[in-house]
Design a protein around this motif. Structure first.
Motif, PDB file in Angstrom:
ATOM      1  N   GLY A  69       1.242  -1.085  -0.115  1.00  0.00           N
ATOM      2  CA  GLY A  69       0.102   0.059  -0.228  1.00  0.00           C
ATOM      3  C   GLY A  69       0.893   1.281   0.292  1.00  0.00           C
ATOM      4  N   THR A  70       0.518   2.477   0.523  1.00  0.00           N
ATOM      5  CA  THR A  70       0.828   3.558   0.071  1.00  0.00           C
ATOM      6  C   THR A  70       1.730   3.881   1.634  1.00  0.00           C
ATOM      7  OG1 THR A  70      -0.672   4.854   1.414  1.00  0.00           O
ATOM      8  CG2 THR A  70      -0.717   4.904  -0.404  1.00  0.00           C
ATOM      9  N   SER A 102      -3.530  -0.781   1.728  1.00  0.00           N
ATOM     10  CA  SER A 102      -3.229   0.190   2.985  1.00  0.00           C
ATOM     11  C   SER A 102      -3.623   0.277   4.520  1.00  0.00           C
ATOM     12  CB  SER A 102      -3.034   1.777   2.657  1.00  0.00           C
ATOM     13  OG  SER A 102      -2.693   1.909   1.248  1.00  0.00           O
ATOM     14  N   PHE A 210      -4.392   6.002   3.718  1.00  0.00           N
ATOM     15  CA  PHE A 210      -3.717   5.901   2.652  1.00  0.00           C
ATOM     16  C   PHE A 210      -3.322   7.183   1.560  1.00  0.00           C
ATOM     17  CE2 PHE A 210      -4.311   6.243  -1.865  1.00  0.00           C
ATOM     18  CZ  PHE A 210      -4.192   5.003  -2.261  1.00  0.00           C
TER      19      PHE A 210
END
Length: 316
Positions: A69-70, A102, A210
Motif C-alpha cells: 500500500g502507500t 494500505s 492512505f
C-alpha cells in the motif's frame, strides 16, 4: 504458470523485478504493488522496462511489492531507492487494491505478533473475524436457505432475476464482450469493494492512512532534489462495470480531489485506458493484471509526460 500465461519472474538481490547490478545513480524509481510486477510478460514486458527503452539509456528500477500500500511504498523508497538518489520517483496507485492493501499494512505495522506481512495479508480474513458474528443470525440463515431453494430451479432463478429487475436491483457484471468479440471476465468481489468507497468498518482514519504516506514520500523525494509523481491506473471493473454501477468510480473521484487538495503532481491514466477500452483489452481475460498492451499504454503515457515536462533536458 496460470491458465492464461506462463512466464519467469526474475528478481534482483533485493527481490525486486530488476537485473543486477543496480546503477550507482538512478534516474527513475517506480513504486507500487503487483500491477508493476509484469505478470505474464516478465521483465522484458513490464512497463518500467519499456519506459527505460523509450528513454534511451535512462536507468529505471521497479520497486514493486505484492500487496503493498502507500505506507509500504514510502518505506520501500527510504530503504532501497533513496540511497540511489533517483531524479524522478513514481508512486503508482491501483485503487481497486491499494485501499485495502494500505489498511492491511497499517494493521500489520501495529501487530507485533505477526512478523511476516505476506502471511498476515493472506490470512487477514481468517484472523479478523471479530466484526462478523461466529454464528449467522436467524434472518441470515433463512436468506441462505431461500437462495439455495431459488438456485435449485431454472424457472425460480429466472423469476428471481425478473423480480430484481423490476425493483431496480442489478447483479455485479461478470463478463463483457468487446467490439472485436473478445470476452473479459470481471471480479464481483472487486466491484463490491470499490462500491464501498472510502467508508470501511473500523477504519475512520482511512483517508489519512492512505494519503499521509504519499505526502511524506513526496517531502522526502523533494528534499533529496528529486521530482515526485503519482500515477493513477484503473482496474477492469472501473472500465467496464461503471455504466450499471457508477459508484465503482467513487474511490478514484475522491482520490483525485484529495490529491489535488494535497498538491500532489498526478498523471491520471483513466482517460488513456477509457479511450481504448471498447476496442482493445489492456488486461488479461480472467487475470486482474495488465497484459502486454496495458503495460505499453502505461510506458507510452509516462514517456509522454516526461517529454512534456522536459524531465531530463538541461534547464534553459
Amino acid at each position: 504458470v496460470t491458465p492464461e500465461y506462463s512466464y519467469a519472474l526474475n528478481t534482483d538481490h533485493a527481490g525486486f523485478p530488476n537485473p543486477d547490478p543496480w546503477p550507482e545513480a538512478l534516474d527513475i524509481a517506480v513504486l507500487g504493488n503487483s500491477l508493476l510486477n509484469g505478470a505474464g510478460v516478465g521483465y522484458e514486458g513490464q512497463f518500467s522496462t519499456l519506459l527505460q527503452e523509450k528513454l534511451a539509456g535512462r536507468s529505471v528500477l521497479n520497486f514493486s511489492v505484492h500487496g503493498g500500500g502507500t505506507a509500504h511504498q514510502q518505506l520501500t523508497y527510504e530503504k532501497f531507492a533513496a540511497p540511489l538518489n533517483p531524479r524522478l520517483v513514481i508512486a503508482t496507485l491501483w485503487l481497486t487494491w491499494d485501499i485495502n492493501n494500505s489498511l492491511h499494512f497499517h494493521g500489520w505495522l501495529a501487530d507485533s505478533s505477526r512478523p511476516d506481512f505476506t502471511e498476515y495479508r493472506h490470512t487477514y480474513g481468517q484472523t479478523h473475524r471479530s466484526q462478523v458474528p461466529d454464528e449467522p443470525s436467524r434472518i441470515e440463515s433463512l436468506r441462505a436457505e431461500l437462495r439455495k431453494f431459488i438456485g435449485s430451479s431454472y424457472l425460480l432463478r429466472a423469476a428471481h432475476r425478473y423480480s430484481k429487475s423490476l425493483r431496480g436491483i442489478k447483479d455485479p457484471i461478470e463478463r463483457v464482450v468487446l467490439e472485436g468479440g473478445e470476452v473479459l471476465y470481471l471480479s464481483t468481489r472487486d466491484q463490491k469493494r470499490l462500491m464501498s468507497g472510502w467508508e470501511r468498518a473500523g477504519a475512520p482514519e482511512l483517508r489519512e492512512i492512505f494519503f499521509a504516506p504519499l505526502e511524506k514520500l513526496r517531502t522526502e523525494v523533494e528534499a533529496g532534489g528529486g521530482c515526485f509523481l503519482v500515477v493513477l491506473v484503473p482496474s477492469k471493473e472501473e472500465l467496464y462495470a461503471t455504466e450499471d454501477f457508477p459508484r465503482i468510480l467513487d474511490p478514484v473521484r475522491e482520490a483525485r480531489i484529495e490529491l489535488e487538495a494535497r498538491r500532489m503532481p498526478t498523471l491520471d491514466l483513466y482517460p488513456v485506458f477509457e479511450a481504448v477500452a471498447a476496442s482493445h483489452p489492456a488486461f488479461y481475460k480472467t487475470d486482474m493484471h495488465l497484459n502486454a498492451f496495458g503495460h505499453q499504454l502505461v510506458a507510452d503515457a509516462l514517456a509522454g509526460w516526461i517529454a512534456r515536462e522536459r524531465m531530463f533536458e538541461p534547464a534553459d
